[in-house]
Design a protein around this motif. Structure first.
Motif, short mmCIF file in Angstrom:
data_model
loop_
_atom_site.label_atom_id
_atom_site.label_comp_id
_atom_site.label_asym_id
_atom_site.label_seq_id
_atom_site.Cartn_x
_atom_site.Cartn_y
_atom_site.Cartn_z
N LEU A 1 0.84 -1.20 0.00
CA LEU A 1 0.00 0.00 0.00
C LEU A 1 0.87 1.25 0.00
N ALA A 2 1.87 1.29 0.87
CA ALA A 2 2.76 2.46 0.94
C ALA A 2 3.49 2.67 -0.38
N SER A 3 3.95 1.59 -0.98
CA SER A 3 4.65 1.67 -2.26
C SER A 3 3.72 2.20 -3.36
N THR A 4 2.50 1.71 -3.37
CA THR A 4 1.52 2.14 -4.39
C THR A 4 1.15 3.61 -4.21
N VAL A 5 0.95 4.03 -2.97
CA VAL A 5 0.63 5.44 -2.71
C VAL A 5 1.79 6.32 -3.17
N ASP A 6 3.02 5.94 -2.85
CA ASP A 6 4.18 6.71 -3.29
C ASP A 6 4.26 6.78 -4.81
N GLU A 7 3.97 5.66 -5.47
CA GLU A 7 4.02 5.62 -6.93
C GLU A 7 2.97 6.55 -7.54
N VAL A 8 1.76 6.50 -7.03
CA VAL A 8 0.69 7.35 -7.55
C VAL A 8 1.02 8.82 -7.30
N CYS A 9 1.50 9.12 -6.11
CA CYS A 9 1.85 10.51 -5.78
C CYS A 9 2.99 11.03 -6.65
N GLY A 10 3.88 10.15 -7.05
CA GLY A 10 4.96 10.55 -7.94
C GLY A 10 4.49 10.86 -9.35
N VAL B 1 1.30 12.10 -10.07
CA VAL B 1 0.29 13.16 -10.09
C VAL B 1 0.86 14.39 -9.41
N GLU B 2 0.85 15.50 -10.13
CA GLU B 2 1.41 16.75 -9.60
C GLU B 2 0.61 17.22 -8.39
N ASN B 3 1.31 17.70 -7.39
CA ASN B 3 0.74 18.25 -6.15
C ASN B 3 -0.05 17.24 -5.32
N LEU B 4 0.18 15.97 -5.54
CA LEU B 4 -0.50 14.96 -4.75
C LEU B 4 0.45 14.45 -3.67
N THR B 5 0.00 14.49 -2.44
CA THR B 5 0.80 14.00 -1.33
C THR B 5 0.13 12.75 -0.77
N PRO B 6 0.87 11.94 -0.04
CA PRO B 6 0.24 10.76 0.57
C PRO B 6 -0.93 11.13 1.48
N GLU B 7 -0.82 12.24 2.18
CA GLU B 7 -1.89 12.65 3.09
C GLU B 7 -3.18 12.96 2.35
N ASN B 8 -3.11 13.80 1.29
CA ASN B 8 -4.36 14.14 0.60
C ASN B 8 -4.84 12.99 -0.28
N PHE B 9 -3.93 12.13 -0.74
CA PHE B 9 -4.35 10.94 -1.48
C PHE B 9 -5.18 10.02 -0.58
N LEU B 10 -4.66 9.75 0.61
CA LEU B 10 -5.36 8.84 1.53
C LEU B 10 -6.67 9.45 2.03
N THR C 1 -8.56 11.50 0.36
CA THR C 1 -9.47 11.39 -0.78
C THR C 1 -10.01 9.97 -0.91
N MET C 2 -9.13 8.99 -0.73
CA MET C 2 -9.55 7.60 -0.83
C MET C 2 -10.54 7.24 0.30
N LEU C 3 -10.31 7.77 1.50
CA LEU C 3 -11.23 7.50 2.60
C LEU C 3 -12.60 8.08 2.30
N LEU C 4 -12.63 9.28 1.74
CA LEU C 4 -13.91 9.88 1.37
C LEU C 4 -14.60 9.03 0.31
N TYR C 5 -13.86 8.58 -0.68
CA TYR C 5 -14.41 7.72 -1.73
C TYR C 5 -14.99 6.44 -1.14
N LEU C 6 -14.24 5.81 -0.23
CA LEU C 6 -14.71 4.57 0.38
C LEU C 6 -15.96 4.79 1.24
N ARG C 7 -16.04 5.92 1.91
CA ARG C 7 -17.25 6.23 2.70
C ARG C 7 -18.46 6.39 1.79
#
Length: 71
Positions: free
Chosen positions: A24-33, A35-44, A46-52
């Motif tokens: 999971l950590a590796s995938t988040v880092d890869e996605v953040c790399g 997408v411009e201006n995407l950090t692990p914090e705002n990615f996660l 956003t994903m929590l909101l999507y899952l809710r």
């Protein structure tokens, strides 16, 4: 009996959990790399909101299906 069960199954479960968290950590880092201006914090967050939202839609679907089956 419970102690035996815990001893036998907890180690493999913990190992799978650790492997999953590393992936999971590796995938988040890869996605953040990618997408411009995407950090692990705002990615996660956003994903929590999507899952809710998904959870709410699933619950609504289940209630509707249950009502229809009672008819």
């Amino acid at each position: 009996m419970a102690t035996l069960f815990e001893t036998v199954f907890s180690a493999p479960i913990d190992k799978r959990k650790e492997d999953w968290l590393i992936l999971l950590a590796s995938t988040v880092d890869e996605v953040c790399g990618k997408v411009e201006n995407l950090t692990p914090e705002n990615f996660l967050s956003t994903m929590l909101l999507y899952l809710r939202i998904c959870k709410l839609q699933i619950l609504q679907f289940a209630r509707t299906k249950k009502k229809k089956s009672k008819r």
